[in-house]
Write a protein that holds these residues in place. Structure first.
Motif, PDB file in Angstrom:
ATOM      1  N   LEU A 164      42.442  39.380  34.662  1.00 16.29           N
ATOM      2  CA  LEU A 164      41.285  39.361  33.820  1.00 16.29           C
ATOM      3  C   LEU A 164      40.268  38.454  34.514  1.00 16.29           C
ATOM      4  O   LEU A 164      38.943  38.825  34.626  1.00 16.29           O
ATOM      5  N   ALA A 165      40.783  37.292  35.223  1.00 19.97           N
ATOM      6  CA  ALA A 165      39.881  36.341  35.866  1.00 19.97           C
ATOM      7  C   ALA A 165      38.922  37.016  37.061  1.00 19.97           C
ATOM      8  O   ALA A 165      37.905  36.882  37.129  1.00 19.97           O
ATOM      9  N   ALA A 166      39.760  38.098  37.686  1.00 19.72           N
ATOM     10  CA  ALA A 166      38.978  38.651  38.877  1.00 19.72           C
ATOM     11  C   ALA A 166      37.921  39.709  38.402  1.00 19.72           C
ATOM     12  O   ALA A 166      36.811  39.474  38.931  1.00 19.72           O
ATOM     13  N   LEU A 205      43.757  49.156  35.985  1.00 19.00           N
ATOM     14  CA  LEU A 205      42.876  50.007  36.523  1.00 19.00           C
ATOM     15  C   LEU A 205      41.344  49.828  35.922  1.00 19.00           C
ATOM     16  O   LEU A 205      40.381  49.472  36.590  1.00 19.00           O
ATOM     17  N   VAL A 206      41.247  49.324  34.647  1.00 16.53           N
ATOM     18  CA  VAL A 206      40.098  48.811  33.984  1.00 16.53           C
ATOM     19  C   VAL A 206      39.730  47.848  34.600  1.00 16.53           C
ATOM     20  O   VAL A 206      38.640  47.162  34.767  1.00 16.53           O
ATOM     21  N   SER A 207      40.777  46.588  34.682  1.00 17.10           N
ATOM     22  CA  SER A 207      40.455  45.594  35.344  1.00 17.10           C
ATOM     23  C   SER A 207      39.868  45.532  36.760  1.00 17.10           C
ATOM     24  O   SER A 207      38.902  44.811  37.091  1.00 17.10           O
ATOM     25  N   LEU A 208      40.554  46.258  37.548  1.00 18.23           N
ATOM     26  CA  LEU A 208      40.146  46.363  39.036  1.00 18.23           C
ATOM     27  C   LEU A 208      38.644  47.164  38.973  1.00 18.23           C
ATOM     28  O   LEU A 208      37.863  46.752  39.805  1.00 18.23           O
ATOM     29  N   ALA A 209      38.509  47.908  38.146  1.00 16.77           N
ATOM     30  CA  ALA A 209      37.099  48.558  38.086  1.00 16.77           C
ATOM     31  C   ALA A 209      36.053  47.852  37.752  1.00 16.77           C
ATOM     32  O   ALA A 209      34.932  47.984  38.332  1.00 16.77           O
ATOM     33  N   VAL A 210      36.225  46.827  36.729  1.00 19.26           N
ATOM     34  CA  VAL A 210      35.123  45.913  36.529  1.00 19.26           C
ATOM     35  C   VAL A 210      35.072  45.000  37.570  1.00 19.26           C
ATOM     36  O   VAL A 210      34.013  44.712  37.816  1.00 19.26           O
ATOM     37  N   ALA A 211      36.157  44.603  38.219  1.00 20.20           N
ATOM     38  CA  ALA A 211      36.117  43.590  39.105  1.00 20.20           C
ATOM     39  C   ALA A 211      35.232  44.367  40.416  1.00 20.20           C
ATOM     40  O   ALA A 211      34.116  43.839  41.027  1.00 20.20           O
ATOM     41  N   GLY A 212      35.563  45.421  40.596  1.00 20.11           N
ATOM     42  CA  GLY A 212      34.995  46.319  41.834  1.00 20.11           C
ATOM     43  C   GLY A 212      33.529  46.426  41.486  1.00 20.11           C
ATOM     44  O   GLY A 212      32.771  46.531  42.547  1.00 20.11           O
ATOM     45  N   ARG A 235      29.368  36.989  39.321  1.00 19.74           N
ATOM     46  CA  ARG A 235      28.758  37.026  40.597  1.00 19.74           C
ATOM     47  C   ARG A 235      27.797  38.107  40.484  1.00 19.74           C
ATOM     48  O   ARG A 235      26.506  37.736  41.083  1.00 19.74           O
ATOM     49  N   ALA A 236      27.874  39.179  39.820  1.00 20.16           N
ATOM     50  CA  ALA A 236      27.027  40.084  39.650  1.00 20.16           C
ATOM     51  C   ALA A 236      25.742  39.516  38.912  1.00 20.16           C
ATOM     52  O   ALA A 236      24.608  39.884  39.130  1.00 20.16           O
ATOM     53  N   MET A 237      26.056  38.864  37.784  1.00 20.31           N
ATOM     54  CA  MET A 237      24.815  38.262  36.942  1.00 20.31           C
ATOM     55  C   MET A 237      24.211  36.960  37.744  1.00 20.31           C
ATOM     56  O   MET A 237      23.280  36.488  37.256  1.00 20.31           O
ATOM     57  N   GLY A 238      24.836  36.585  38.919  1.00 19.14           N
ATOM     58  CA  GLY A 238      24.263  35.293  39.591  1.00 19.14           C
ATOM     59  C   GLY A 238      24.613  33.897  39.022  1.00 19.14           C
ATOM     60  O   GLY A 238      23.980  32.967  39.173  1.00 19.14           O
ATOM     61  N   LEU A 239      25.670  34.140  38.312  1.00 20.54           N
ATOM     62  CA  LEU A 239      26.141  32.903  37.536  1.00 20.54           C
ATOM     63  C   LEU A 239      27.357  32.144  38.273  1.00 20.54           C
ATOM     64  O   LEU A 239      27.722  30.926  37.819  1.00 20.54           O
ATOM     65  N   GLY A 246      31.441  44.657  39.703  1.00 14.98           N
ATOM     66  CA  GLY A 246      30.752  43.410  39.906  1.00 14.98           C
ATOM     67  C   GLY A 246      30.511  42.942  41.257  1.00 14.98           C
ATOM     68  O   GLY A 246      29.301  42.812  41.700  1.00 14.98           O
ATOM     69  N   PHE A 247      31.589  43.049  42.102  1.00 16.18           N
ATOM     70  CA  PHE A 247      31.528  42.696  43.488  1.00 16.18           C
ATOM     71  C   PHE A 247      30.578  43.800  44.267  1.00 16.18           C
ATOM     72  O   PHE A 247      29.955  43.397  45.337  1.00 16.18           O
ATOM     73  N   GLY A 248      30.719  44.904  43.715  1.00 13.82           N
ATOM     74  CA  GLY A 248      29.640  45.788  44.430  1.00 13.82           C
ATOM     75  C   GLY A 248      28.473  45.939  44.106  1.00 13.82           C
ATOM     76  O   GLY A 248      27.540  46.019  44.967  1.00 13.82           O
ATOM     77  N   VAL A 249      27.853  45.201  42.903  1.00 17.09           N
ATOM     78  CA  VAL A 249      26.563  45.012  42.910  1.00 17.09           C
ATOM     79  C   VAL A 249      26.218  43.989  43.693  1.00 17.09           C
ATOM     80  O   VAL A 249      24.994  44.001  44.191  1.00 17.09           O
ATOM     81  N   VAL A 250      26.876  42.782  43.946  1.00 16.18           N
ATOM     82  CA  VAL A 250      26.634  41.671  44.670  1.00 16.18           C
ATOM     83  C   VAL A 250      26.444  42.304  46.228  1.00 16.18           C
ATOM     84  O   VAL A 250      25.426  41.605  46.809  1.00 16.18           O
ATOM     85  N   ARG A 251      27.197  43.157  46.708  1.00 17.98           N
ATOM     86  CA  ARG A 251      27.146  43.754  48.039  1.00 17.98           C
ATOM     87  C   ARG A 251      25.786  44.501  48.045  1.00 17.98           C
ATOM     88  O   ARG A 251      25.292  44.412  49.286  1.00 17.98           O
ATOM     89  N   LEU A 252      25.504  44.975  47.323  1.00 16.24           N
ATOM     90  CA  LEU A 252      24.157  45.924  47.159  1.00 16.24           C
ATOM     91  C   LEU A 252      23.002  45.155  47.103  1.00 16.24           C
ATOM     92  O   LEU A 252      21.967  45.588  47.682  1.00 16.24           O
ATOM     93  N   ARG A 253      23.081  43.954  46.786  1.00 18.87           N
ATOM     94  CA  ARG A 253      22.042  43.010  46.751  1.00 18.87           C
ATOM     95  C   ARG A 253      21.263  42.609  48.176  1.00 18.87           C
ATOM     96  O   ARG A 253      22.241  42.290  48.857  1.00 18.87           O
TER      97      ARG A 253
END
Length: 486
Positions: free
Chosen positions: A14-16, A71-78, A23-27, A80-87
């Motif tokens: 859940l924390a991940a 699966l849902v937890s990892l999808a949400v984490a992925g 991270r995706a929100m810039g917070l 979020g971190f995917g948005v960060v990488r795309l920036r």
């Protein structure tokens, strides 16, 4: 040992998920240190969104299994971190000021240590709390159903014999209890009280993090932290978690979401708004009173923005309100499709008629008297402190928009609760003694959070008078430079 392992892995998942979102929100800035500082907000954010997505999956018929949770937890984490990488540019590191006094550092570390011990001891004690009353009849009954059957069983949710379980109540807490049971391999009704305690601790951590994040404030400006701690030692909150009720859970989610929206209105980045949207939606998925509260908080924000003719922020607010509605809708669609209703809900639209309300003035007076009594008995001076700080902000023209937002939200939440009790068809002779001590939490939990934010604004040093804020990557040894000619 396997149960403890499942508990720890669940919190990490859940924390991940929450860390990816922040991270995706810039917070949350990059780096292990920043992730550690943001662990509480990450846990709260991840828990909120993952549980809401699981509710949506339950509504469409997907089973609530351990694989689905992971699966849902990892999808949400992925995501979020995917948005960060795309920036194109990563988030800037956390800013820190130089020249901190050793006394302030020791005081801060001591406060963190005391808070940590308090949270651990509280979780240990609450893990032994009994399961009884509304917890057994409403929340844990649904949680056990989802643990054993992994779906919305008609025998529980549609059976008239289980009407006392309030089948229309939202599912955030039962689903969270089922998630814990799945992760630990068996129902853990007592230990779930400790999970609720962690949600409270994460909410307090989140508010402190959001208010003071990226800021190295003088010690006098950090007095507001004491107001946050007051929520954790308020008997009404601790006893509510001990009983396993959902009032404190929904109220702290609502309060934390309101503070996030308040920070965005105060000029912070849009990430605060999206975080507030997730937390407000989680609150609306916890209890009916919080659903109404979420609508009122969003309306209060729109009124303040419209008064300032802030069209850009109004457009962002509209998008956030739409996202919030999408996260609330699945359960409401399911209850409407199955024609579920609750006897406590006032008879609409008659309950909105001024004539009907005037006919029930005795009930209104009885409700107001009970609300005042319960607020004073259970919450002490927190309401007075909040109102005084808000009035001071308005009088001194310090953060007037922020104070207006919190005051409007507080007044609207009070009014909504008065209206609910005044217009319900259930006897107040039964309803007030059995519920009023809990339901006032919906508006009182916001007062210490809002007071901490307002007090920080009142005590804050003007930006031009602050010491320079240096990112961690810039804290190198100073280099000698030649003095420019006069």
């Amino acid at each position: 040992m396997s149960e403890l392992f499942g508990f720890v892995v669940l919190q990490c998942l859940l924390a991940a998920a929450g860390l990816g979102l922040l991270r995706a929100m810039g917070l949350v800035a990059p780096g292990a240190g920043s992730a550690l500082v943001g662990a509480g907000p990450a846990l709260l954010t991840g828990t909120s969104l993952v549980v809401m997505l699981l509710i949506a999956l339950l509504v469409i018929g997907a089973p609530l299994t351990l694989g689905t949770i992971a699966l849902v937890s990892l999808a949400v984490a992925g995501a979020g971190f995917g948005v960060v990488r795309l920036r194109s540019a990563p988030a800037s590191p956390v800013s820190r000021a130089t020249g901190r006094s050793s006394n302030a550092v020791r005081l801060r570390r001591g406060a963190i240590a005391v808070a940590g011990v308090y949270v651990v001891l509280g979780a240990y004690a609450l893990a032994r709390a009994p399961t009884r009353s509304d917890d057994a009849r409403i929340w844990s009954l649904k949680g056990l159903t989802l643990i054993y059957y992994d779906s919305l069983r008609p025998e529980i949710f549609l059976n008239p014999a289980t009407g006392l379980a309030h089948p229309v109540y939202p599912l955030f807490q039962p689903v969270l209890e089922a998630v814990l049971g799945r992760a630990m391999g068996q129902p853990e009704l007592r230990l779930f009280h400790a999970e609720l305690w962690l949600v409270l601790a994460a909410a307090i951590w989140t508010v402190g993090y959001l208010i003071w994040w990226r800021c190295s404030r003088p010690l006098r400006e950090q007095v507001g932290l004491a107001l946050l701690a007051m929520l954790a030692i308020t008997p009404a909150v601790v006893s509510n978690i001990w009983s396993g009720y959902a009032d404190a859970t929904g109220a702290v989610l609502l309060a934390t979401g309101a503070v996030a929206v308040g920070l965005w209105m105060d000029g912070k980045k849009s990430g605060h708004l999206w975080l507030g949207t997730i937390l407000l939606a989680a609150a609306a998925n916890t209890k009916d009173e919080d659903t109404i509260g979420v609508v009122l908080v969003l309306l209060a924000a729109s009124v303040v923005l419209a008064a300032r003719n802030d069209r850009l922020r109004l457009r962002l607010w509209l998008g956030a309100a739409g996202v919030c509605a999408l996260l609330i809708m699945p359960w409401r669609i399911w209850t409407a499709a199955h024609h579920l209703s609750d006897s406590v809900v006032p008879p609409l639209p008659r309950a909105l008629s001024p004539v009907f309300i005037l006919d029930r003035l005795p009930q209104l007076q009885q409700t107001a008297s009970a609300m005042i009594t319960q607020t004073l008995n259970g919450w002490g001076w927190l309401a007075a402190i909040f109102i005084a700080l808000s009035a001071l902000c308005l009088a001194t023209r310090t953060a007037r928009r922020l104070a207006a937002f919190y005051l409007l939200s507080f007044a609207a939440l009070n009014t909504s609760l008065l209206w609910l009790y005044t217009t319900t068809s259930v006897s107040l002779a039964f309803l007030i003694p059995t519920s009023m001590s809990r339901t006032v939490t919906v508006f009182m939990a916001m007062t210490p959070f809002a007071s901490a934010h307002l007090l920080t604004k009142l005590l804050s040093t003007p930006a031009e008078d602050r010491p320079p804020m240096l990112p961690s990557s810039s804290r190198a040894a100073p280099t000698r430079t030649s003095r420019p000619p006069p």
